[in-house]
Design a protein around this motif. Structure first.
Motif, PDB file in Angstrom:
ATOM      1  N   SER A 131     -10.247  11.117   8.809  1.00  0.00           N
ATOM      2  CA  SER A 131      -9.889  12.328   9.567  1.00  0.00           C
ATOM      3  C   SER A 131      -8.561  12.902   9.088  1.00  0.00           C
ATOM      4  O   SER A 131      -8.352  14.109   9.101  1.00  0.00           O
ATOM      5  CB  SER A 131      -9.926  12.095  11.082  1.00  0.00           C
ATOM      6  OG  SER A 131      -8.836  11.327  11.459  1.00  0.00           O
ATOM      7  N   ARG A 132      -7.663  12.032   8.627  1.00  0.00           N
ATOM      8  CA  ARG A 132      -6.402  12.556   8.085  1.00  0.00           C
ATOM      9  C   ARG A 132      -6.643  13.355   6.798  1.00  0.00           C
ATOM     10  O   ARG A 132      -5.914  14.295   6.494  1.00  0.00           O
ATOM     11  CB  ARG A 132      -5.423  11.414   7.809  1.00  0.00           C
ATOM     12  CG  ARG A 132      -4.056  11.911   7.366  1.00  0.00           C
ATOM     13  CD  ARG A 132      -3.064  10.816   7.155  1.00  0.00           C
ATOM     14  NE  ARG A 132      -3.590   9.806   6.251  1.00  0.00           N
ATOM     15  CZ  ARG A 132      -2.930   8.703   5.924  1.00  0.00           C
ATOM     16  NH1 ARG A 132      -1.755   8.471   6.428  1.00  0.00           N
ATOM     17  NH2 ARG A 132      -3.457   7.838   5.087  1.00  0.00           N
ATOM     18  N   ALA A 133      -7.685  12.961   6.050  1.00  0.00           N
ATOM     19  CA  ALA A 133      -7.999  13.679   4.801  1.00  0.00           C
ATOM     20  C   ALA A 133      -8.190  15.168   5.076  1.00  0.00           C
ATOM     21  O   ALA A 133      -7.785  16.023   4.285  1.00  0.00           O
ATOM     22  CB  ALA A 133      -9.252  13.082   4.179  1.00  0.00           C
ATOM     23  N   GLY A 169       3.614   4.679   8.439  1.00  0.00           N
ATOM     24  CA  GLY A 169       4.394   5.898   8.199  1.00  0.00           C
ATOM     25  C   GLY A 169       4.776   6.597   9.502  1.00  0.00           C
ATOM     26  O   GLY A 169       5.920   7.023   9.671  1.00  0.00           O
ATOM     27  N   SER A 170       3.817   6.695  10.424  1.00  0.00           N
ATOM     28  CA  SER A 170       4.076   7.377  11.705  1.00  0.00           C
ATOM     29  C   SER A 170       5.239   6.709  12.431  1.00  0.00           C
ATOM     30  O   SER A 170       6.118   7.387  12.970  1.00  0.00           O
ATOM     31  CB  SER A 170       2.835   7.326  12.606  1.00  0.00           C
ATOM     32  OG  SER A 170       1.719   7.830  11.934  1.00  0.00           O
ATOM     33  N   GLN A 171       5.248   5.380  12.451  1.00  0.00           N
ATOM     34  CA  GLN A 171       6.334   4.669  13.132  1.00  0.00           C
ATOM     35  C   GLN A 171       7.630   4.768  12.338  1.00  0.00           C
ATOM     36  O   GLN A 171       8.715   4.938  12.906  1.00  0.00           O
ATOM     37  CB  GLN A 171       5.967   3.182  13.327  1.00  0.00           C
ATOM     38  CG  GLN A 171       4.792   2.954  14.256  1.00  0.00           C
ATOM     39  CD  GLN A 171       5.043   3.448  15.672  1.00  0.00           C
ATOM     40  OE1 GLN A 171       6.171   3.468  16.161  1.00  0.00           O
ATOM     41  NE2 GLN A 171       3.978   3.875  16.345  1.00  0.00           N
ATOM     42  N   GLY A 229      -7.386   3.552  -5.534  1.00  0.00           N
ATOM     43  CA  GLY A 229      -7.088   2.686  -4.384  1.00  0.00           C
ATOM     44  C   GLY A 229      -6.625   1.297  -4.764  1.00  0.00           C
ATOM     45  O   GLY A 229      -6.741   0.363  -3.969  1.00  0.00           O
ATOM     46  N   VAL A 230      -6.091   1.159  -5.981  1.00  0.00           N
ATOM     47  CA  VAL A 230      -5.548  -0.146  -6.392  1.00  0.00           C
ATOM     48  C   VAL A 230      -4.023  -0.068  -6.476  1.00  0.00           C
ATOM     49  O   VAL A 230      -3.449   1.025  -6.415  1.00  0.00           O
ATOM     50  CB  VAL A 230      -6.143  -0.624  -7.748  1.00  0.00           C
ATOM     51  CG1 VAL A 230      -7.645  -0.797  -7.629  1.00  0.00           C
ATOM     52  CG2 VAL A 230      -5.793   0.339  -8.878  1.00  0.00           C
ATOM     53  N   LEU A 231      -3.388  -1.211  -6.640  1.00  0.00           N
ATOM     54  CA  LEU A 231      -1.922  -1.228  -6.622  1.00  0.00           C
ATOM     55  C   LEU A 231      -1.314  -0.770  -7.946  1.00  0.00           C
ATOM     56  O   LEU A 231      -1.851  -1.023  -9.016  1.00  0.00           O
ATOM     57  CB  LEU A 231      -1.403  -2.644  -6.328  1.00  0.00           C
ATOM     58  CG  LEU A 231      -1.691  -3.247  -4.953  1.00  0.00           C
ATOM     59  CD1 LEU A 231      -0.969  -4.581  -4.812  1.00  0.00           C
ATOM     60  CD2 LEU A 231      -1.286  -2.296  -3.830  1.00  0.00           C
TER      61      LEU A 231
HETATM   62  P1  AP5 Z   1      -0.063   6.496   9.051  1.00  0.00           P
HETATM   63  O1  AP5 Z   1       1.126   6.368   9.911  1.00  0.00           O
HETATM   64  O2  AP5 Z   1      -0.057   7.473   7.956  1.00  0.00           O
HETATM   65  O3  AP5 Z   1      -0.506   5.067   8.506  1.00  0.00           O
HETATM   66  P2  AP5 Z   1       0.010   4.234   7.269  1.00  0.00           P
HETATM   67  O4  AP5 Z   1      -0.045   2.808   7.686  1.00  0.00           O
HETATM   68  O5  AP5 Z   1       1.291   4.775   6.775  1.00  0.00           O
HETATM   69  O6  AP5 Z   1      -1.184   4.531   6.274  1.00  0.00           O
HETATM   70  P3  AP5 Z   1      -1.178   4.911   4.731  1.00  0.00           P
HETATM   71  O7  AP5 Z   1      -2.532   5.465   4.459  1.00  0.00           O
HETATM   72  O8  AP5 Z   1       0.005   5.709   4.367  1.00  0.00           O
HETATM   73  O9  AP5 Z   1      -1.068   3.481   4.116  1.00  0.00           O
HETATM   74  P4  AP5 Z   1      -1.274   3.024   2.677  1.00  0.00           P
HETATM   75  O10 AP5 Z   1      -0.614   1.703   2.734  1.00  0.00           O
HETATM   76  O11 AP5 Z   1      -2.672   3.044   2.204  1.00  0.00           O
HETATM   77  O12 AP5 Z   1      -0.609   4.149   1.799  1.00  0.00           O
HETATM   78  P5  AP5 Z   1       0.671   4.202   0.901  1.00  0.00           P
HETATM   79  O13 AP5 Z   1       1.127   5.590   0.900  1.00  0.00           O
HETATM   80  O14 AP5 Z   1       1.617   3.128   1.277  1.00  0.00           O
HETATM   81  O15 AP5 Z   1      -1.303   6.778  10.028  1.00  0.00           O
HETATM   82  C1  AP5 Z   1      -2.597   7.028   9.534  1.00  0.00           C
HETATM   83  C2  AP5 Z   1      -3.272   8.100  10.430  1.00  0.00           C
HETATM   84  O16 AP5 Z   1      -3.484   7.554  11.716  1.00  0.00           O
HETATM   85  C3  AP5 Z   1      -2.432   9.351  10.620  1.00  0.00           C
HETATM   86  O17 AP5 Z   1      -3.277  10.456  10.674  1.00  0.00           O
HETATM   87  C4  AP5 Z   1      -1.736   9.120  11.971  1.00  0.00           C
HETATM   88  O18 AP5 Z   1      -1.452  10.305  12.646  1.00  0.00           O
HETATM   89  C5  AP5 Z   1      -2.761   8.271  12.707  1.00  0.00           C
HETATM   90  N1  AP5 Z   1      -2.156   7.289  13.602  1.00  0.00           N
HETATM   91  C6  AP5 Z   1      -1.073   6.500  13.345  1.00  0.00           C
HETATM   92  N2  AP5 Z   1      -0.805   5.685  14.372  1.00  0.00           N
HETATM   93  C7  AP5 Z   1      -1.747   5.943  15.310  1.00  0.00           C
HETATM   94  C8  AP5 Z   1      -2.006   5.418  16.621  1.00  0.00           C
HETATM   95  N3  AP5 Z   1      -1.234   4.474  17.147  1.00  0.00           N
HETATM   96  N4  AP5 Z   1      -3.063   5.913  17.295  1.00  0.00           N
HETATM   97  C9  AP5 Z   1      -3.833   6.878  16.765  1.00  0.00           C
HETATM   98  N5  AP5 Z   1      -3.642   7.443  15.544  1.00  0.00           N
HETATM   99  C10 AP5 Z   1      -2.605   6.959  14.824  1.00  0.00           C
HETATM  100  O19 AP5 Z   1       0.095   3.822  -0.546  1.00  0.00           O
HETATM  101  C11 AP5 Z   1      -0.772   4.674  -1.254  1.00  0.00           C
HETATM  102  C12 AP5 Z   1      -1.050   4.096  -2.637  1.00  0.00           C
HETATM  103  O20 AP5 Z   1       0.185   4.035  -3.388  1.00  0.00           O
HETATM  104  C13 AP5 Z   1      -1.581   2.668  -2.675  1.00  0.00           C
HETATM  105  O21 AP5 Z   1      -2.993   2.627  -2.559  1.00  0.00           O
HETATM  106  C14 AP5 Z   1      -1.093   2.176  -4.038  1.00  0.00           C
HETATM  107  O22 AP5 Z   1      -1.910   2.641  -5.054  1.00  0.00           O
HETATM  108  C15 AP5 Z   1       0.262   2.849  -4.172  1.00  0.00           C
HETATM  109  N6  AP5 Z   1       1.395   2.026  -3.661  1.00  0.00           N
HETATM  110  C16 AP5 Z   1       2.216   2.366  -2.633  1.00  0.00           C
HETATM  111  N7  AP5 Z   1       3.133   1.392  -2.415  1.00  0.00           N
HETATM  112  C17 AP5 Z   1       2.875   0.422  -3.333  1.00  0.00           C
HETATM  113  C18 AP5 Z   1       3.456  -0.866  -3.586  1.00  0.00           C
HETATM  114  N8  AP5 Z   1       4.484  -1.322  -2.857  1.00  0.00           N
HETATM  115  N9  AP5 Z   1       2.919  -1.611  -4.584  1.00  0.00           N
HETATM  116  C19 AP5 Z   1       1.899  -1.149  -5.338  1.00  0.00           C
HETATM  117  N10 AP5 Z   1       1.287   0.034  -5.131  1.00  0.00           N
HETATM  118  C20 AP5 Z   1       1.768   0.825  -4.138  1.00  0.00           C
END
Ligand code: AP5
Ligand code: MG
Length: 193
Positions: A127-129, A15-17, A57-59
């Motif tokens: 920590s993000r929590a 997400g950050s990127q 935490g499941v899909l």
């Molecule tokens: P961040 O950039 O937020 O990381 P991220 O990879 O986006 O992490 P997410 O927690 O959003 O990933 P996710 O895949 O679990 O969640 P999603 O929303 O897709 O960075 C994380 C932290 O680290 C931040 O605080 C940031 O500041 C820090 N940080 C970043 N880069 C850093 C660096 N280089 N150095 C230091 N710190 C850094 O999915 C959530 C839920 O939705 C899933 O569990 C599932 O239930 C559902 N879902 C979503 N998409 C689907 C799909 N396609 N299929 C099925 N279910 C889905």
């Protein structure tokens, strides 16, 4: 039109990127996680349906995710491409994405994968929590489950991406700024090909 997937485990920095890349390259940032969280916040029918899955935490089912993607793609105008974040997460999602893009005469131009060790992922999410209050970050059991779900259902996509080509990995342990520069390099070099 250029389309990219930003890939990696929960907390890798997708997400950050994606936020800064989409600005720089005029890409439509599609984060399925953000879209689902909005639905939950707005208490829509879809939000109520997916809340318990996200909390565990499941899909969410491919069917629901693909409907969202199809609709966002259809309604996005004026962008130079799409940047998929947190999608695809299963082989079927990837197959269907390719099909949708092909219908529009497009393709996935590159997959950029962030590789980060598990301890770092867990620390970042916990920590993000505290900062953002995402419920699925607050409980260590759910955080572990999300990583486990990734390993079992999403990581196998790496084999498919590797065979397909234009698959780039970088260590997500580097700073956000450095990773951004590295990804820009990848994208800029693709464009000159
Ligand atoms: P961040 O950039 O937020 O990381 P991220 O990879 O986006 O992490 P997410 O927690 O959003 O990933 P996710 O895949 O679990 O969640 P999603 O929303 O897709 O960075 C994380 C932290 O680290 C931040 O605080 C940031 O500041 C820090 N940080 C970043 N880069 C850093 C660096 N280089 N150095 C230091 N710190 C850094 O999915 C959530 C839920 O939705 C899933 O569990 C599932 O239930 C559902 N879902 C979503 N998409 C689907 C799909 N396609 N299929 C099925 N279910 C889905
Ligand atoms: Mg994210």
């Amino acid at each position: 039109m250029k389309n990219f997937i930003i890939f990696g485990p929960p907390g890798a920095g997708k997400g950050s990127q994606a936020v800064i890349l989409s600005k720089k390259y005029n890409l439509k940032h599609i984060s399925t996680g953000d879209i689902l969280r909005d639905e939950i916040k707005n208490r829509t029918k879809l939000g109520l349906k997916v809340k318990s899955l996200i909390d565990e935490g499941v899909l969410v089912s491919d069917h629901i995710i693909l409907e969202i993607i199809e609709s966002v793609i259809k309604h996005s105008k004026g962008y130079s491409g799409f940047l998929f974040d947190g999608f695809p997460r299963t082989e079927n999602q990837f197959t269907q994405l390719k099909r949708m893009l092909e219908k529009l005469g497009h393709r996935v131009d590159a997959v950029i994968s962030l590789v980060v060790e598990e301890e770092v992922l867990i620390k970042r999410m916990l920590s993000r929590a505290q900062i953002e209050g995402r419920e699925d970050d607050a409980n260590p059991i759910v955080v572990k489950k999300r990583i486990e779900t990734y390993r079992e259902q999403t990581e196998p996509l790496i084999d498919i991406f590797t065979k397909r080509g234009n698959y780039f990995t970088l260590t997500g342990n580097d700073t956000i700024e450095n990773n951004f520069k590295k990804i820009c390099n990848i994208i800029d070099n693709l464009e000159t090909k």
